[in-house]
Design an enzyme around this catalytic site. Structure first.
Site, PDB file in Angstrom:
ATOM      1  CB  SER A  35     -10.911   5.396  63.804  1.00  0.00           C
ATOM      2  OG  SER A  35     -11.231   5.770  65.120  1.00  0.00           O
ATOM      3  CE1 TYR A  90     -12.132   0.545  65.668  1.00  0.00           C
ATOM      4  CE2 TYR A  90     -13.948   1.473  64.419  1.00  0.00           C
ATOM      5  CZ  TYR A  90     -12.661   1.557  64.905  1.00  0.00           C
ATOM      6  OH  TYR A  90     -11.902   2.657  64.635  1.00  0.00           O
ATOM      7  CB  VAL A 122     -16.600   8.492  64.285  1.00  0.00           C
ATOM      8  CG1 VAL A 122     -16.683   7.186  65.053  1.00  0.00           C
ATOM      9  CG2 VAL A 122     -15.433   9.342  64.768  1.00  0.00           C
ATOM     10  CE1 TYR A 162      -5.865   7.418  68.317  1.00  0.00           C
ATOM     11  CE2 TYR A 162      -7.053   8.717  69.950  1.00  0.00           C
ATOM     12  CZ  TYR A 162      -7.028   7.712  69.005  1.00  0.00           C
ATOM     13  OH  TYR A 162      -8.167   6.994  68.746  1.00  0.00           O
ATOM     14  CE  LYS A 203      -8.497   4.426  66.401  1.00  0.00           C
ATOM     15  NZ  LYS A 203      -9.709   3.769  66.934  1.00  0.00           N
TER      16      LYS A 203
END
Length: 655
Positions: free
Chosen positions: A403, A581, A599, A529, A406
């Site tokens: 992630s 998050y 992660v 992605y 991103k």
């Protein structure tokens, strides 16, 4: 600090600037006053006030018109609770943005998990219950003295609003009893509500609010009286909570566009703080769609742009220098935090040994045995904007970027389409949800809340341009190369596994397609992605990427530009509010520099103008963040004074 002559030049131009902005928005007729509150005495009033950390005042309009302080009281009462209870306040009130309006009723699981904050009504009522005193009268007197310290004069109460709240504010009564049911209130509900209604009904002027903001900007000391309104050690926490939560469901957009701590109120006022520099207040009762002063938002956006006040705009250093005050991104370091360069390696080695025994948490795997990864691997890297590299542990062990990708794909989308278009597809509001939440879309626009959660990231990836899937992938890999300084590669087994196990991402994609937020070939978008997330990097690579952002988009090792400098501010803003998050609020509160987790076990941090930070440790907590990574970043922030709102922030003394 610069010369008095340069300060005099800018101070002479501030008043004309305020006049110009005032004249620009004085005829704005949009917006409306709240229909469910007592009528505002001066619904057409418009005022702007600035007070610097030395007490110099610049103002225009009806700055002496009195109105109820309303929710703007919340951060100041929170500071009072911190002074009395310290960090134990966090046991009662969380610090996470909710993405919801100020008066939302919270779900029971959000209450028990403290997934709310002291700026929404539920958190503010819980905070009010922590005000010390044996009787209601004693606690009211304490509040009265508190606000007198901030304003510098006696305080009065708007009796009309107080009477209305005591008789008709049924929603907040419902919230209070719900909190009491979960054991989050201390004392009698009736007394707590009386005190909460009292604090919201205090009478202030625009000039008062600017002085209160200047007191926070001045480390908690009133710039004229010299009286300490808030202990300096708690100013950082108050500014942090204002930054992440002060404008409720508009807080992300505020951090993105204006970029300074602020608090709004239903009376039509907005208070903002430029740390170590200025207090700003705007009063104009008509509210916009997010229940914020319509003129207030526009005035502060204009001031932030004209004076370059955004905390991630390094041009702010020039303005702050001319204001004879310390800029948000360049302040005098605490001598006790100084760490000569020759000791950095030794310090990192000690930090590594301190957290090496920490082996809690679980490792994320899409399928067993795909990637040979030591679950107890651990590396720390720092890379400065001058290109100095400091690493310890497993800093060269490859792991999946996941992630963390991103952030960088969002930057590429911004370069491809521009800020305004990308915002029509993906918002920048923290949602308070986990990274892989499926159904959280904005109620009206149907946009994903932000580009850091999977929903927003998939929408962002769909915006990356290219004539074919191969070309789009090549553009992403070339982007990584610019940030890192060498080629990187996709881990094919991981990619195939994620494609096979990707039902959740397919659900997100179809949901976005349903709301016309995703166009084109869904499989190509999801493949791209997953490809961007399946790239292998090292901890040192990640630190170089952070240093590139810290260096305004230029790789400090290769001197190659990785991203246009104008978009670095956007990336850092979204990282700061959304990068961790449902831990993002606590991250800003305790660590206080932009970051992103993945992660795969990595965390990237950026100290603007100074360095990139990376930690690798695969064991994750329940939120999907590296357990060791969080502890290391907390320690680095505290030891080196890296918090954006701390005294000594962003000026690591590598002597």
């Amino acid at each position: 600090m610069l010369s008095a002559k340069r300060f005099s030049h800018l101070s002479d131009s501030l008043q004309p600037l305020l006049t110009d902005i005032y004249d620009c928005y004085r005829n704005l007729t949009e917006g409306s006053c709240p229909a469910d509150l007592p009528a505002i005495a001066h619904p057409h009033a418009f005022a702007i006030s600035l007070v610097d950390h030395n007490g110099r005042t610049y103002s225009i309009g009806e700055t002496d018109v009195a109105f109820p302080i309303q929710s703007i009281a919340k951060p100041f009462v929170y500071g009072l609770a911190l002074e009395h209870w310290g960090e134990a306040v966090l046991n009662k009130v969380g610090v996470e943005p909710t993405g919801e309006p100020f008066n939302s009723l919270l779900e029971p699981n959000s209450i028990t998990a403290r997934q709310y904050n002291p700026m929404v009504n539920a958190g503010a009522i819980a905070t009010t219950s922590l005000i010390p005193g044996e009787t209601l009268a004693q606690r009211q007197a304490l509040l009265h003295r508190l606000f007198q310290k901030y304003m510098g004069h006696p305080v009065e109460v708007n009796q009309s609003l107080l009477n209305w709240r005591q008789q008709q504010d049924h929603l907040n009564r419902a919230i209070a009893h719900m909190l009491f049911n979960f054991g989050l209130l201390t004392g009698e509900v009736s007394d707590i509500l009386s005190l909460y209604f009292y604090q919201c009904s205090l009478s202030v002027t625009c000039q008062d609010l600017a002085m209160m903001a200047a007191t926070l900007a001045n480390g908690g000391t009133h710039p004229i009286s010299g009286e300490q309104a808030l202990a300096p050690g708690y100013v950082q926490q108050v500014l942090s909570i204002m930054y992440t939560c002060g404008l409720y469901d508009f807080s992300g957009q505020w951090a993105y566009r204006v970029g300074i701590p602020a608090k709004s109120g239903l009376s039509g006022a907005i208070l903002a703080v430029v740390p170590q520099c200025l207090g700003i207040a705007v009063f104009s009762p008509p509210l916009g769609v997010h229940q914020k002063s319509l003129r207030g938002v526009k005035v502060l956006e204009a001031l932030a742009e004209r004076l370059r006040l955004h905390i991630f705009d390094l041009g702010a250093q020039n303005i702050a220098g001319e204001l004879d005050c310390s800029p948000p991104c360049s302040v005098t370091p605490d001598p006790s935090a100084q760490l000569p360069a020759r000791q950095i390696d030794s310090y990192l080695a000690d930090l590594y040994q301190q957290y090496l025994p920490l082996r809690t948490g679980s490792v994320y795997v899409s399928e067993p045995d795909l990637l040979q990864l030591d679950p107890d691997g651990f590396g720390i890297s720092l890379v400065t904007v001058e290109g100095q590299i400091y690493s310890v542990g497993d800093s060269q062990v490859p792991f999946l970027i996941q992630s963390i990708s991103k952030v960088f794909s969002y930057g590429l989308a911004l370069e491809d389409h521009g800020r305004d278009y990308v915002l029509t597809k993906v918002d920048v509001e923290p949602s308070g949800d986990t990274y892989n939440s499926i159904i959280k879309l904005e109620a009206n626009s149907k946009r994903p809340y932000n580009p850091m959660v999977n929903t927003g990231a998939i929408a962002t990836t769909s915006l990356i341009q290219g004539t074919s899937p191969a070309v789009r992938l090549q553009r992403i890999l070339a982007m990584y190369r610019r940030y890192i300084g060498h080629r990187v590669f996709v881990d094919t087994p991981t990619l195939v596994s994620e494609q096979v196990m990707g039902d959740r991402n397919w659900a997100i994609a179809y949901l976005l397609r349903h709301f016309d937020m995703l166009s084109g070939d869904l499989k190509q978008t999801l493949d791209l992605y997953l490809q961007q997330c399946s790239v292998l990097i090292t901890c040192q690579d990640l630190a170089v990427m952070g240093a590139t952002l810290a260096n305004q988009g230029i790789n400090p090792l290769t001197s190659e530009r990785a991203i246009q400098s104008g978009y670095v501010q956007d990336l850092l803003s979204v990282m700061n509010t959304c990068g961790m998050y449902d831990y993002a609020g606590e991250w800003v509160y305790q660590v206080g520099f932009p970051a992103k987790s993945g992660v795969g076990g990595g965390i990237i941090g950026v100290v603007p103008g100074r360095m990139g930070i990376a930690v690798f440790s695969p064991r994750l907590d329940s939120r999907g963040n590296s357990v060791r990574g969080i502890q290391v970043c907390k320690a680095l922030s505290q030891r080196l004074g890296l918090h954006l709102f701390a005294s000594g922030a962003n000026n690591l003394p590598l002597a």
